[in-house]
Design an enzyme around this catalytic site. Structure first.
Site, PDB file in Angstrom:
ATOM      1  NE  ARG A 101     107.085  94.757  69.967  1.00 19.76           N
ATOM      2  CZ  ARG A 101     107.226  94.680  71.299  1.00 19.76           C
ATOM      3  NH1 ARG A 101     108.251  95.238  71.901  1.00 19.76           N
ATOM      4  NH2 ARG A 101     106.338  94.041  72.025  1.00 19.76           N
ATOM      5  CG  HIS A 128     101.040  94.732  72.838  1.00 18.60           C
ATOM      6  ND1 HIS A 128     101.521  93.673  72.096  1.00 18.60           N
ATOM      7  CD2 HIS A 128     101.962  94.931  73.839  1.00 18.60           C
ATOM      8  CE1 HIS A 128     102.668  93.258  72.606  1.00 18.60           C
ATOM      9  NE2 HIS A 128     102.961  94.011  73.656  1.00 18.60           N
ATOM     10  CD  GLN A 131     101.483  91.803  77.364  1.00 18.06           C
ATOM     11  OE1 GLN A 131     102.619  91.881  76.919  1.00 18.06           O
ATOM     12  NE2 GLN A 131     101.178  91.086  78.441  1.00 18.06           N
ATOM     13  CG  ASP A 224     101.998  99.704  79.074  1.00 19.89           C
ATOM     14  OD1 ASP A 224     103.079  99.355  79.603  1.00 19.89           O
ATOM     15  OD2 ASP A 224     101.826  99.718  77.844  1.00 19.89           O
ATOM     16  CB  CYS A 264     102.092  94.411  79.145  1.00 21.26           C
ATOM     17  SG  CYS A 264     102.604  96.049  78.580  1.00 21.26           S
ATOM     18  NE  ARG A 292     103.169  88.714  74.742  1.00 17.74           N
ATOM     19  CZ  ARG A 292     103.924  89.717  74.268  1.00 17.74           C
ATOM     20  NH1 ARG A 292     104.434  90.603  75.101  1.00 17.74           N
ATOM     21  NH2 ARG A 292     104.143  89.854  72.968  1.00 17.74           N
TER      22      ARG A 292
HETATM   23  N1   CP Z   1     105.148  93.503  76.953  1.00 17.03           N
HETATM   24  C1   CP Z   1     105.993  93.523  75.906  1.00 17.03           C
HETATM   25  O1   CP Z   1     105.568  93.545  74.739  1.00 17.03           O
HETATM   26  O2   CP Z   1     107.317  93.421  76.238  1.00 17.03           O
HETATM   27  P1   CP Z   1     108.542  93.638  75.244  1.00 17.03           P
HETATM   28  O3   CP Z   1     108.487  95.051  74.749  1.00 17.03           O
HETATM   29  O4   CP Z   1     109.763  93.350  76.078  1.00 17.03           O
HETATM   30  O5   CP Z   1     108.410  92.672  74.093  1.00 17.03           O
END
Ligand code: CP
Length: 338
Positions: A101, A128, A131, A224, A264, A292
């Site tokens: 990430r 992403h 997701q 989002d 998400c 997920r």
């Molecule tokens: N949706 C998502 O990626 O959540 P986090 O940031 O908690 O990993």
């Protein structure tokens, strides 16, 4: 060539569908598949905070028989002292996959170009894709199919979620609509890539500024946060700009009667979505969050299998080439001897 998953259109429609099928099987039989038995380790690196991604990869790698290695760049050499390429060369000697990430897509590309193990984008500023695999799995569960479904993303069109919807939804043959203020439109290259993919799959992509036009008759409504990670210093300006893009009951009334709502998470109730919608009967956010786990397990298993197939094919080709060289050499020797 090692297969990586850096953006949604790294998978063809058939590959995306195969991963979702595998995720469905893994959800039905959670501990029945152990492709990481050994245990093989997977490095999961975070430049940004996380709840769902961290927990789902940790638990998922354990479910697959592997050992999750959760690394924060705040206390590692990556993120200032060492390049992604040097980190990649070290990690490939010890782990079976790298999940990262981060901020820019370029770092992921550098990591992937310098390692023989699969690299997975666990969220970047641009995309992403993990997701989206979970979202597609959830939509398939609730709507029965993906191709032909209309999904409306409302809010920041330049966000990683909006851009991933354009690519992943188009790959699945969906009709993807994004409603965003003009200055927060998705990148033109991403829209063009989505259009190209949609032309192959029978889907479509549409970017508008009017949320009602996007939601009209939609099967799935998605939003989002208006203040993505790294955008905190723009918070007040963003809240002002996006004020007309809140998903509330009035906006949901324009969707199909049986439309579902997705987010998400984490959510800012009262900003991008009202509590009545996110906590209401059309919301499927908890299934989305759980998926997920199943989607990422399937992705890791699929990437490991795809790369093993490539490695075996390369070995087989090398063996054939060596055998052919040996045969030629023997024949040449025999000719010379005669
Ligand atoms: N949706 C998502 O990626 O959540 P986090 O940031 O908690 O990993």
């Amino acid at each position: 060539m090692t297969r990586h998953f850096l953006r949604d259109d790294d998978l063809s429609q058939a590959e995306q569908s195969a991963i979702l099928d595998l995720a469905e099987q893994m959800k039905a039989d959670r501990w029945g598949s152990k492709p990481l038995a050994g245990p093989q380790s997977v490095a999961v690196i975070f430049d940004k905070s996380s709840t769902r991604t961290r927990v789902s990869f940790h638990v998922g790698i354990s479910d697959l028989g592997g050992s999750p290695l959760i690394i924060s760049t705040a206390n590692s050499q990556l993120g200032g002292k060492e390049t992604p390429s040097d980190t990649a060369r070290v990690l490939e000697r010890m782990v079976s996959a790298i999940v990262w990430r981060t901020y820019g897509q370029a770092g992921l590309e550098e990591m992937a170009a310098n390692t023989s193990v699969p690299v997975v984008n666990a969220l970047s500023d641009d995309f992403h894709p993990c997701q989206l695999l979970a979202d597609l799995l959830t939509i398939r569960e609730h709507r029965g199919t993906l191709a032909g479904q209309t999904v409306a993303f409302i809010g920041d069109g330049a966000s990683n979620m909006a851009q991933s919807y354009l690519l992943a939804g188009a790959t699945a043959g969906m009709h993807v609509r994004v409603a965003a203020p003009a200055e927060f439109s998705p990148a033109a290259e991403v829209v063009a890539d989505g259009e190209r993919r949609a032309a192959e799959t029978g889907g479509s992509v549409l970017v508008v500024t009017d949320p009602v036009a996007a939601v009209a008759g939609a099967d799935v409504v998605v939003t989002d946060t208006w203040v993505s990670m790294g955008k905190e210093d723009e918070k007040q300006a963003r809240l002002d700009t996006f004020n007309g893009y809140r998903v509330d009951d009035a906006l949901m009334a324009h969707a199909a009667d049986d439309a579902v709502f997705m987010h998400c998470l984490p959510a800012d109730r009262g900003y991008e979505v009202t509590a009545e919608v996110i906590d209401g009967p059309r919301s499927i956010i908890w299934d989305e969050a759980e998926n997920r786990l199943h989607a990422q397990k399937a992705l890791l298993a699929w990437l490991l299998a795809a790369n093993a197939t490539t490695a075996n094919a390369t070995t087989a080709n090398a063996t054939t080439a060596n055998a052919s060289t040996a045969t030629t050499a023997t024949a040449t020797t025999a000719t010379a001897t005669a």
